[in-house]
Design a protein around this motif. Structure first.
Motif, short mmCIF file in Angstrom:
data_model
loop_
_atom_site.label_atom_id
_atom_site.label_comp_id
_atom_site.label_asym_id
_atom_site.label_seq_id
_atom_site.Cartn_x
_atom_site.Cartn_y
_atom_site.Cartn_z
N ALA A 129 31.50 -56.42 -42.80
CA ALA A 129 32.61 -57.28 -43.20
C ALA A 129 32.31 -58.73 -42.87
CB ALA A 129 33.90 -56.82 -42.51
N GLY A 130 31.74 -58.97 -41.69
CA GLY A 130 31.44 -60.33 -41.28
C GLY A 130 30.40 -60.99 -42.19
N VAL A 131 29.38 -60.24 -42.56
CA VAL A 131 28.33 -60.78 -43.42
C VAL A 131 28.88 -61.07 -44.81
CG1 VAL A 131 26.15 -60.24 -44.58
CG2 VAL A 131 26.44 -59.70 -42.16
N LEU A 132 29.67 -60.15 -45.36
CA LEU A 132 30.20 -60.33 -46.71
C LEU A 132 31.21 -61.47 -46.79
CD1 LEU A 132 30.64 -56.67 -48.03
CD2 LEU A 132 28.79 -58.28 -48.46
N GLN A 133 31.91 -61.75 -45.68
CA GLN A 133 32.91 -62.82 -45.69
C GLN A 133 32.33 -64.17 -45.29
OE1 GLN A 133 36.09 -61.47 -43.14
NE2 GLN A 133 36.81 -59.93 -44.59
N SER A 134 31.12 -64.16 -44.77
CA SER A 134 30.50 -65.41 -44.31
C SER A 134 30.07 -66.27 -45.49
CB SER A 134 29.29 -65.10 -43.43
OG SER A 134 28.61 -66.28 -43.07
N ARG A 135 30.33 -67.57 -45.40
CA ARG A 135 29.91 -68.48 -46.46
C ARG A 135 28.40 -68.64 -46.48
NH1 ARG A 135 34.37 -73.44 -46.15
NH2 ARG A 135 36.21 -72.17 -46.65
N ILE A 136 27.81 -68.68 -45.29
CA ILE A 136 26.34 -68.78 -45.19
C ILE A 136 25.88 -67.66 -44.26
CG2 ILE A 136 24.39 -70.28 -44.67
CD1 ILE A 136 26.22 -72.68 -44.93
#
Length: 606
Positions: A228-235
């Motif tokens: 979830a964190g990776v998919l929501q991260s802008r970069i």
């Protein structure tokens, strides 16, 4: 780990006897329509709150089993009082993982959740629904614990990727997904013009272990949180992207020219032909509950040997035409169900009870325990949440306890299995936290430093006014420098004074002052939420925002006006009135209004 084994054996014993785990009574409660309406609204609001924690913040507070009981209670109440079912009831919606301000993508067809239970009930209900008149071919797959996504291919090329979102619209994650090694960018062999595929994006556990060793500062509570964190991260971190993989579970487009796909197994074989990684060893054809039960036992015993985190199994109809005949509900299909695993648990001992300061400044009990490993992590402290929880558990230093993971993430005391001697001076006597006033520690003082810092941090955090660059450490430095003495003083900070504090630069000071200026123009309901009044959360304030024309109307609401609200909202209004009418709260409100925030008759909590 003895308790883990006993829990597993308990579930399996029930399954072997084909007995459901104790559930709600089928009888409707004998209560008035008004009482039923209040009960339904309370359950719905509780579920929305926990949906937000789970889907949007990835910070669940309750276990899956507790959530299932809440949801089942709401379904039961709505079936007893169908006239009271709201159009936006959680039973008619899918929890959303779409973050605010993100681009949305419409799904090919509704991307639903699954009927599930921490026991065989949902699967047994599925089998009853399908009936016994004909033999039904079913498939069992692992319930991979990740983030469901929908991939769209046109002319063989990946053109769109989206999370499930609210079931109708998902968050566009195409840019991030293109950089994931486990995602197919170009189909192979012969394929139709348009292909829509769904699957679970998961963290490969061996790769995640290597990632954690190489990145010790990465703070992901679970494999699902990493996804979830990776998919929501802008970069997103390229190293974290390399950990992700896809478990395909559905081909949404089934009208293939010249080649009819009649079953889910045939559809999965097509995905394999086109280049997707489809492990046939994780797709099990079954025809009876005993078959399902055997596979459940096998996965439960070997869940630690899988390359992905999993929290149960999924049972689904194989025949696609039969799926269409069986149909779908507003929240979940009628042709599939999930059987969840019991929570992982372990036995340990309480060393002592500590008291910490939460976001509202209230003291929270925490049990320091002899460290145990749960979910691959070492656990040494567990929140007891409130003095009432201490009383309910009757827990003290020296007690033997069983601990488990809530939502496979948050440790929780499940039960006390052995109590130490309760005598004065032994360290085993419970210590109650003193009852505190709502307006305690609204400003800094020697006896309030820790509590005020907790309030100030929440006020400036993403849950409050989102002041960029002002985290816990920097706030502490500003308070220690005497520049921040209460919450309103934040908005009187000067760039030169902040830059002079060790740990700040001219650039960081300017960024903070600019962010504070923007925060001072926040909508009133955000300002009220940011104050962190105990018992008054974001959702509550947002509901009240729709029910009062102004903030002053809310503050002056009398008993007759409160009767028009739900019991929960009425209590929240009374809490806010007590807070702002207290000496500290009234002084705080005056200072905030002197800054031009929350003006009298401002359009209120809006």
């Amino acid at each position: 780990m003895g308790k883990t084994v006993s829990v597993i054996l308990f579930y399996l014993a029930l399954s072997a006897l084909c007995l459901p785990i104790p559930a709600l009574s089928n009888e409707c409660p004998r209560i008035s329509t008004s009482e039923a309406d209040t009960k339904i609204k309370t359950l719905a609001n509780d579920i929305r709150y926990h949906n937000q924690l789970y889907y949007e913040k990835a910070q669940p507070e309750i276990s899956d089993a507790e959530y299932d009981r809440l949801f089942a209670a709401l379904v039961h109440m709505e079936s007893c009082f169908p006239a009271l079912v709201a159009s936006d009831s959680p039973t008619r919606q899918v929890g959303s993982d779409v973050s605010a301000g993100s681009k949305k993508v419409a799904h090919e067809k509704p991307m639903l959740s699954l009927s599930s239970a921490s026991g065989p009930q949902a699967v047994e209900q599925l089998l009853r629904r399908l009936g016994s008149g004909e033999t039904v071919s079913l498939l069992v797959q692992p319930k991979v614990d990740g983030v469901p996504v929908e991939l769209i291919y046109v002319a063989g090329k990946l053109v769109s990727a989206a999370t499930r979102g609210d079931g109708r619209f998902g968050e566009d994650v195409t840019g991030r997904v293109r950089d994931i090694g486990g995602i197919l960018l170009q189909l192979s062999a012969t394929f139709p013009e348009r292909v829509v595929v769904r699957g679970e994006m998961y963290a490969d556990l061996p790769l995640m272990q290597k990632y954690n060793l190489a990145h010790p500062t990465a703070n992901y509570a679970s494999p699902r949180h990493l996804v979830a964190g990776v998919l929501q991260s802008r970069i997103p971190d390229p190293a974290a992207l390399a950990v992700l993989r896809l478990f395909p579970f559905e081909l949404v487009t089934i009208d293939l020219p010249g080649d009819q796909v009649r079953t889910d197994r045939e559809a999965l074989n097509k995905l394999s032909e086109w280049g997707f990684t489809v492990d046939s060893a994780h797709t099990h054809p079954v025809q009876s509950f005993s078959d399902i039960q055997a596979i459940y036992r096998s996965y439960l015993a070997g869940r630690d040997q899988q390359p992905f985190a999993m929290d149960g199994i999924v049972v689904k109809v194989d025949d696609l035409m039969q799926r269409q005949r069986t149909g779908e509900g507003e929240r979940a299909p009628f042709w599939a169900a999930a059987w969840k695993f019991p929570p992982e648990s372990a036995r340990t001992q309480v060393i002592k009870i500590l008291w910490t300061v939460g976001r509202t400044g209230r003291r929270t009990p925490v049990a320091e325990i002899i460290p145990v490993r749960l979910g691959g992590a070492q656990v040494s402290r567990i929140s007891l949440h409130s003095p009432e929880k201490i009383t309910w558990l009757d827990i003290a230093a020296g007690d033997q306890i069983v601990v488990g993971l809530v939502g496979d993430v948050i440790p929780q005391v499940l039960e006390v299995v052995g109590r130490s001697a309760r005598y004065s001076g032994s360290g085993a006597v419970r210590q109650e936290a003193p009852e505190q006033a709502l307006d305690v520690c609204l400003s800094d003082s020697p006896g309030c430093r820790q509590q005020f810092l907790a309030k100030a941090y929440f006020f400036a955090s993403k849950s409050g006014l989102t002041v960029s660059g002002l985290g816990r450490t920097r706030l502490k430095k500003l308070v220690e420098a005497g520049l921040v003495t209460d919450l309103p003083s934040l908005f009187m900070l000067q760039e030169e004074a902040v830059a002079a504090v060790p740990g700040f630069s001219r650039a960081s000071a300017k960024r903070i002052i600019t962010s504070l200026h923007l925060a001072s123009h926040s909508e009133p309901f955000k300002i009220v939420t940011a104050l962190g009044i105990a018992g008054v959360g974001t959702k509550t304030v947002q509901r009240l925002n729709l029910q009062f024309s102004s903030f002053d109307e809310l503050l002056n609401a009398d008993k007759e006006r409160l009767k028009t609200l739900s019991a929960r909202d009425a209590r929240a209004v009374q809490t806010m009135q007590r807070f702002f009418h207290s000496a500290g709260g009234a002084d705080l409100l005056t200072k905030i209004r002197d800054l031009g925030m929350l003006p009298v008759r401002s359009g209120g909590v809006r």
